[in-house]
Scaffold this motif. Structure first.
Motif, short mmCIF file in Angstrom:
data_model
loop_
_atom_site.label_atom_id
_atom_site.label_comp_id
_atom_site.label_asym_id
_atom_site.label_seq_id
_atom_site.Cartn_x
_atom_site.Cartn_y
_atom_site.Cartn_z
N PRO A 1 0.84 -1.21 0.00
CA PRO A 1 0.00 0.00 0.00
C PRO A 1 0.87 1.26 0.00
CG PRO A 1 -0.09 -1.10 2.14
CD PRO A 1 0.72 -1.98 1.23
N ALA A 2 0.31 2.32 -0.54
CA ALA A 2 1.02 3.60 -0.59
C ALA A 2 1.48 4.05 0.79
CB ALA A 2 0.15 4.66 -1.24
N SER A 3 0.69 3.75 1.83
CA SER A 3 1.04 4.16 3.19
C SER A 3 2.34 3.51 3.67
CB SER A 3 -0.10 3.82 4.16
OG SER A 3 -0.36 2.43 4.15
N VAL A 4 2.64 2.32 3.19
CA VAL A 4 3.91 1.65 3.54
C VAL A 4 5.04 2.24 2.70
CG1 VAL A 4 5.16 -0.55 3.42
CG2 VAL A 4 2.84 -0.48 4.34
N LEU A 5 4.80 2.39 1.41
CA LEU A 5 5.86 2.86 0.51
C LEU A 5 6.30 4.29 0.81
CD1 LEU A 5 4.73 1.28 -2.86
CD2 LEU A 5 6.47 0.47 -1.26
N VAL A 6 5.38 5.16 1.21
CA VAL A 6 5.73 6.55 1.45
C VAL A 6 6.74 6.67 2.59
CG1 VAL A 6 3.85 7.18 3.05
CG2 VAL A 6 4.81 8.90 1.49
N THR A 7 6.68 5.78 3.56
CA THR A 7 7.64 5.85 4.67
C THR A 7 8.87 4.97 4.43
OG1 THR A 7 6.45 4.12 5.88
CG2 THR A 7 5.91 6.42 6.41
N ALA A 8 8.69 3.85 3.74
CA ALA A 8 9.79 2.89 3.57
C ALA A 8 10.73 3.25 2.42
CB ALA A 8 9.24 1.49 3.36
N LEU A 9 10.20 3.72 1.31
CA LEU A 9 11.05 3.95 0.14
C LEU A 9 12.23 4.89 0.39
CD1 LEU A 9 8.51 3.97 -2.82
CD2 LEU A 9 10.28 2.27 -2.32
N PRO A 10 12.06 5.99 1.13
CA PRO A 10 13.23 6.83 1.37
C PRO A 10 14.34 6.11 2.15
CG PRO A 10 11.22 8.04 1.85
CD PRO A 10 10.83 6.61 1.64
N LEU A 11 13.99 5.08 2.88
CA LEU A 11 14.98 4.36 3.69
C LEU A 11 15.61 3.19 2.94
CD1 LEU A 11 12.98 4.33 7.03
CD2 LEU A 11 14.79 5.91 6.33
N ILE A 12 14.83 2.50 2.11
CA ILE A 12 15.36 1.32 1.44
C ILE A 12 15.92 1.61 0.05
CG2 ILE A 12 13.87 -0.25 2.73
CD1 ILE A 12 12.13 -0.54 0.22
N SER A 13 15.64 2.78 -0.48
CA SER A 13 16.08 3.13 -1.84
C SER A 13 17.40 3.89 -1.84
CB SER A 13 15.00 3.95 -2.55
OG SER A 13 13.84 3.20 -2.72
N ARG A 14 18.27 3.53 -0.92
CA ARG A 14 19.59 4.15 -0.81
C ARG A 14 20.66 3.08 -0.74
NH1 ARG A 14 20.51 9.14 -1.63
NH2 ARG A 14 22.24 8.98 -0.21
N ALA A 15 21.74 3.29 -1.45
CA ALA A 15 22.87 2.36 -1.38
C ALA A 15 23.47 2.40 0.02
CB ALA A 15 23.93 2.73 -2.41
N GLN A 16 23.90 1.26 0.49
CA GLN A 16 24.59 1.16 1.77
C GLN A 16 26.09 1.09 1.46
OE1 GLN A 16 23.00 -2.28 3.80
NE2 GLN A 16 20.90 -1.65 3.37
N PRO A 17 26.82 2.18 1.69
CA PRO A 17 28.23 2.22 1.29
C PRO A 17 29.06 1.03 1.79
CG PRO A 17 27.52 4.40 1.88
CD PRO A 17 26.39 3.46 2.26
N GLY A 18 28.86 0.62 3.02
CA GLY A 18 29.63 -0.51 3.54
C GLY A 18 29.34 -1.80 2.80
N LEU A 19 28.10 -1.98 2.39
CA LEU A 19 27.72 -3.17 1.63
C LEU A 19 28.26 -3.08 0.20
CD1 LEU A 19 26.13 -5.83 1.51
CD2 LEU A 19 24.11 -4.47 0.92
N VAL A 20 28.08 -1.93 -0.44
CA VAL A 20 28.52 -1.75 -1.83
C VAL A 20 30.03 -1.96 -1.97
CG1 VAL A 20 28.70 -0.07 -3.74
CG2 VAL A 20 26.57 -0.26 -2.44
N THR A 21 30.78 -1.62 -0.94
CA THR A 21 32.25 -1.74 -1.01
C THR A 21 32.78 -2.99 -0.30
OG1 THR A 21 32.51 -0.38 0.98
CG2 THR A 21 32.54 0.77 -1.14
N SER A 22 31.90 -3.91 0.06
CA SER A 22 32.28 -5.09 0.85
C SER A 22 33.03 -6.16 0.07
CB SER A 22 31.03 -5.72 1.46
OG SER A 22 30.22 -6.30 0.43
N GLY A 23 32.94 -6.14 -1.25
CA GLY A 23 33.53 -7.21 -2.05
C GLY A 23 32.56 -8.35 -2.30
N THR A 24 31.41 -8.35 -1.60
CA THR A 24 30.39 -9.38 -1.80
C THR A 24 29.08 -8.79 -2.31
OG1 THR A 24 29.64 -9.31 0.51
CG2 THR A 24 31.39 -10.90 -0.04
N TYR A 25 29.17 -7.60 -2.87
CA TYR A 25 28.02 -6.95 -3.50
C TYR A 25 28.41 -6.75 -4.95
CZ TYR A 25 23.85 -4.04 -3.87
OH TYR A 25 22.62 -3.55 -4.20
N TYR A 26 27.50 -7.11 -5.86
CA TYR A 26 27.83 -7.17 -7.27
C TYR A 26 26.92 -6.28 -8.10
CZ TYR A 26 29.98 -11.25 -5.30
OH TYR A 26 30.73 -12.08 -4.49
N GLY A 27 27.50 -5.74 -9.15
CA GLY A 27 26.73 -4.99 -10.13
C GLY A 27 26.67 -5.79 -11.42
#
Length: 163
Positions: free
Chosen positions: A31-57
């Protein structure tokens, strides 16, 4: 397509991919009520994960069309369980779904986790991704609530794959 570990230089591209993908892909299942609060938090790269060596593009030329990875550390800092790896922040460009991008990336993730000694892969799947993970052999264990930040929770499905 080329699959490679991401680096600090890829953070802007991962950010952009998450920001364009999650609102489109998750909209039918939340529902929109979930996405409006969650998307700003989950739609961001996590620098530690992206640079971990176990995250792939997954790159089509210079364009990032998919990303995801794994870690022995559980999302949210939960306790480590010996031999259990965790799927982390998987995404495919919404214009490129059902083209084998997610499957190719997950095959790499599973191979690398097994090679590192994992005997099980745990996954906190979005409702949208449950059919994808099921097709990869994961078993749904049940609905869960993922705490994101201060009273903001996200409904998901706990899944696992035994190697």
């Amino acid at each position: 397509m080329d699959i490679r570990p991401t680096t600090r230089a890829d953070i802007p591209a991962v950010d952009a991919l998450l920001a364009r993908a999650y609102p489109v892909l998750l909209k039918p299942d939340y529902p929109a009520s979930v996405l409006v609060t969650a998307l700003p938090l989950i739609s961001r790269a996590q620098p530690g994960l992206v640079t971990s060596g176990t995250y792939y593009g997954v790159f089509d030329g210079a364009i990032l069309v998919g990303a995801g990875g794994w870690s022995m550390a559980a999302p949210g800092g939960a306790s480590l369980r010996p031999g259990v790896a965790h799927v982390r922040h998987v995404v495919t460009d919404p214009a490129r779904v059902r083209q084998g991008i997610g499957r190719a990336m997950m095959e790499r993730v599973l191979f690398e986790a097994r090679s590192a000694g994992a005997v099980q892969m745990a996954c906190q799947a979005t409702r949208t991704a449950v059919p994808f993970y099921a097709a990869m052999g994961f078993l749904a264990l049940g609905e869960i609530t993922v705490p994101l930040r201060g009273g903001i929770d996200f409904p998901a499905v706990q899944m696992k794959l035994d190697f």
